[in-house]
Enzyme design. Structure first.
Site, mmCIF file in Angstrom:
data_model
loop_
_atom_site.group_PDB
_atom_site.id
_atom_site.type_symbol
_atom_site.label_atom_id
_atom_site.label_comp_id
_atom_site.label_asym_id
_atom_site.label_seq_id
_atom_site.Cartn_x
_atom_site.Cartn_y
_atom_site.Cartn_z
ATOM 1 N N ARG A 195 0.818 -1.215 0.000
ATOM 2 C CA ARG A 195 0.000 0.000 0.000
ATOM 3 C C ARG A 195 0.851 1.265 0.000
ATOM 4 O O ARG A 195 0.444 2.281 -0.549
ATOM 5 C CB ARG A 195 -0.955 -0.009 1.193
ATOM 6 C CG ARG A 195 -2.057 -1.020 0.969
ATOM 7 C CD ARG A 195 -3.091 -1.027 2.058
ATOM 8 N NE ARG A 195 -4.349 -1.532 1.500
ATOM 9 C CZ ARG A 195 -5.253 -2.201 2.169
ATOM 10 N NH1 ARG A 195 -5.082 -2.457 3.445
ATOM 11 N NH2 ARG A 195 -6.353 -2.621 1.575
ATOM 12 N N GLY A 211 -9.889 -9.888 -1.677
ATOM 13 C CA GLY A 211 -8.835 -10.303 -0.747
ATOM 14 C C GLY A 211 -8.289 -11.688 -1.036
ATOM 15 O O GLY A 211 -7.082 -11.876 -1.241
ATOM 16 N N LYS A 218 -19.671 -17.709 -0.842
ATOM 17 C CA LYS A 218 -21.124 -17.595 -0.719
ATOM 18 C C LYS A 218 -21.770 -16.791 -1.829
ATOM 19 O O LYS A 218 -21.293 -15.721 -2.193
ATOM 20 C CB LYS A 218 -21.459 -16.901 0.602
ATOM 21 C CG LYS A 218 -21.265 -17.776 1.809
ATOM 22 C CD LYS A 218 -21.649 -16.995 3.038
ATOM 23 C CE LYS A 218 -21.979 -17.927 4.196
ATOM 24 N NZ LYS A 218 -22.479 -17.161 5.339
ATOM 25 N N GLY A 259 -13.506 -4.091 -0.397
ATOM 26 C CA GLY A 259 -14.887 -3.596 -0.452
ATOM 27 C C GLY A 259 -15.143 -2.695 -1.644
ATOM 28 O O GLY A 259 -16.173 -2.806 -2.309
HETATM 29 P P1 ADP Z 1 -12.665 -12.829 -2.218
HETATM 30 O O1 ADP Z 1 -12.042 -12.502 -0.886
HETATM 31 O O2 ADP Z 1 -11.619 -12.887 -3.301
HETATM 32 O O3 ADP Z 1 -13.819 -11.929 -2.559
HETATM 33 P P2 ADP Z 1 -14.327 -14.897 -1.061
HETATM 34 O O4 ADP Z 1 -14.004 -14.376 0.297
HETATM 35 O O5 ADP Z 1 -15.695 -14.700 -1.560
HETATM 36 O O6 ADP Z 1 -13.254 -14.327 -2.128
HETATM 37 O O7 ADP Z 1 -14.098 -16.470 -1.093
HETATM 38 C C1 ADP Z 1 -12.884 -17.105 -0.802
HETATM 39 C C2 ADP Z 1 -13.079 -18.362 -0.005
HETATM 40 O O8 ADP Z 1 -13.953 -19.278 -0.637
HETATM 41 C C3 ADP Z 1 -11.767 -19.086 0.192
HETATM 42 O O9 ADP Z 1 -11.465 -19.131 1.573
HETATM 43 C C4 ADP Z 1 -12.033 -20.488 -0.368
HETATM 44 O O10 ADP Z 1 -11.447 -21.529 0.398
HETATM 45 C C5 ADP Z 1 -13.535 -20.582 -0.297
HETATM 46 N N1 ADP Z 1 -14.064 -21.577 -1.222
HETATM 47 C C6 ADP Z 1 -13.978 -21.587 -2.566
HETATM 48 N N2 ADP Z 1 -14.555 -22.696 -3.080
HETATM 49 C C7 ADP Z 1 -15.020 -23.422 -2.039
HETATM 50 C C8 ADP Z 1 -15.717 -24.682 -1.923
HETATM 51 N N3 ADP Z 1 -16.054 -25.390 -2.995
HETATM 52 N N4 ADP Z 1 -16.022 -25.111 -0.684
HETATM 53 C C9 ADP Z 1 -15.669 -24.380 0.396
HETATM 54 N N5 ADP Z 1 -15.027 -23.191 0.361
HETATM 55 C C10 ADP Z 1 -14.696 -22.725 -0.851
#
Ligand code: ADP
Ligand code: MG
Length: 403
Positions: free
Chosen positions: A39, A358, A200, A381
């Site tokens: 950063r 992230g 999710k 965010g």
């Molecule tokens: P970002 O931070 O890039 O926006 P998210 O926080 O939405 O991404 O999602 C990342 C998480 O999703 C990771 O910790 C990963 O392990 C989890 N994940 C991805 N696919 C699966 C799966 N099939 N089952 C459980 N967890 C998963």
């Protein structure tokens, strides 16, 4: 392209001027020093350009969430040493953001010197976007520069309010970020593919709804794919999935259909009965053959290959969310493989690739493609709100500066 002023619009000589520069100094800390100074590297060009032109620079930043009151553990003075190291210049720490102490500091600073103001969130007016606070801060400067895209989704006094009282400019990091995002979703070259993965669906519904009207290919992976498969009647066993979203998923699929957007769901997946590295129960299965005691932890090799073929037909890619549970081997395979395909296509010049989030940043670093994508956003965010198609107040303030 969004319309904002940049440092190119400033005169060559800023001697005698004070520049208030909003930056992001939320560095991950361990034992009193930063474990990652990305950063600070990001704001270095802006800060040195301004000091090089003779301005006195006052750095404005929030640090953590002190909730509108002073906190002995959340002063920006904690990152002073790390910032000094990266900038190669000493900073003068100023324990206020407005008032006589700041006046005094400005009097002591010489042309080309830098002052570090304390945590903007020590004052309740920051997060309330109180115009009185914004004006009190603005009084100390001749111009305002925002180089903190990661804070631009908040309408706070130091990110939005202040631009109403001073001529406002995008810093170099902000400028690069806004141009990259514009190439990816503002005015992208078609066909456009979006990869949306992660844990999710419910946390990224607005992203999906926005993207179906914008892109030609929507690639769903991660836990989100499980929810989509479940909504379509596939038995996903013990997978992470949200089973109450059937109507929502159906609506998104319908909207995609109307908009001419192809939604890509995997037809093979990698499963295991326990969530551990290289478990004995590891299998690759057709989505219709997942056992009731199994979890889908990654999309399968055939699906990954098919997605690589999709990317080969595309000109633009925007990516948020890993395709599998990439932190645990071998459930990083699809993410790593597709990331490398995207990186190679980018290097060949056939694809513009922009990613953010992230865990996405971590997953792409794990794939070793950080340098090979067109742009990877470090903003969490703010990046997601931009993917939702929202106007970011900190960016809008640069476009409509009345100062
Ligand atoms: P970002 O931070 O890039 O926006 P998210 O926080 O939405 O991404 O999602 C990342 C998480 O999703 C990771 O910790 C990963 O392990 C989890 N994940 C991805 N696919 C699966 C799966 N099939 N089952 C459980 N967890 C998963
Ligand atoms: Mg995350």
């Amino acid at each position: 392209m969004p319309n904002f002023k940049t440092l190119d619009d400033l005169p060559g000589d800023l001697t005698g001027k004070v520049a208030l520069v909003r930056v992001d100094l939320n560095l991950p800390m361990k034992d009193g020093s930063a474990t990652d100074v990305t950063r600070v590297e990001a704001i270095k060009p802006t800060v040195l350009e301004l000091t090089g032109k003779g301005a006195k620079v006052l750095l404005l930043a929030h640090y953590g969430r002190p909730g509108g009151q002073r906190s002995s553990t959340l002063s920006t003075s904690f990152v002073q040493g790390d910032v000094e190291k990266v900038l190669g210049k000493e900073l003068m720490f100023v324990p206020e953001i407005a008032g006589p102490i700041v006046d005094q500091a400005v009097g002591i600073l010489r042309s080309g010197d830098i002052g570090l103001l304390d945590n903007t969130r020590f004052w309740p007016g920051e997060e309330e976007n109180d115009p009185n606070l914004a004006q009190a801060i603005a009084r100390h400067g001749d111009l305002y520069v925002n180089d903190a895209f990661s804070a631009a989704h908040r309408a706070h006094a130091s990110t939005e309010g202040i631009a109403h009282f001073l001529p406002a400019y995008a810093g170099r990091a902000m400028e690069v970020e806004l141009r990259a995002l514009d190439t990816a979703l503002g005015n992208p070259e078609a066909p456009v593919a979006a990869v949306v993965g992660g844990a999710k669906v419910s946390s990224k519904l607005a992203v999906l709804e926005h993207l179906v009207g914008k892109v030609q290919h929507l690639i769903i992976g991660g836990g989100m794919a499980n929810t989509f498969l479940a909504a379509r009647g596939v038995d996903v066993g013990k997978s992470l999935a949200e089973h109450d979203l059937t109507d929502t998923v159906t609506r998104i699929m319908d909207e995609a259909d109307h908009a001419g957007c192809t939604v890509h769901l995997p037809y093979d997946v990698v499963v295991a009965t326990e969530f551990a590295a290289n478990p004995a129960s590891l299998r690759t299965r057709n989505v219709h053959e997942v056992g009731e005691d199994e979890m889908i932890l990654d999309i399968g090799p055939q699906a990954t290959e098919a997605l690589a073929d999709v990317l080969k037909t595309c000109r633009t890619l925007v990516w948020n969310g890993p395709l599998g549970a990439f932190e645990t081997e071998p459930f990083d395979r699809a993410t790593v493989s597709l990331a490398r395909t995207a990186a190679a296509l980018t290097q060949e010049g056939s694809l513009t690739s922009v990613a953010g989030g992230g865990d996405t940043v971590a997953a792409l670093a794990q794939a070793g493609v950080t340098e090979d994508f067109s742009y990877i956003s470090a903003a969490g965010g703010a990046f997601l709100e931009w993917m939702e198609g929202k106007d970011l107040p900190g960016v809008a303030a640069l476009e409509n500066t009345d100062g």
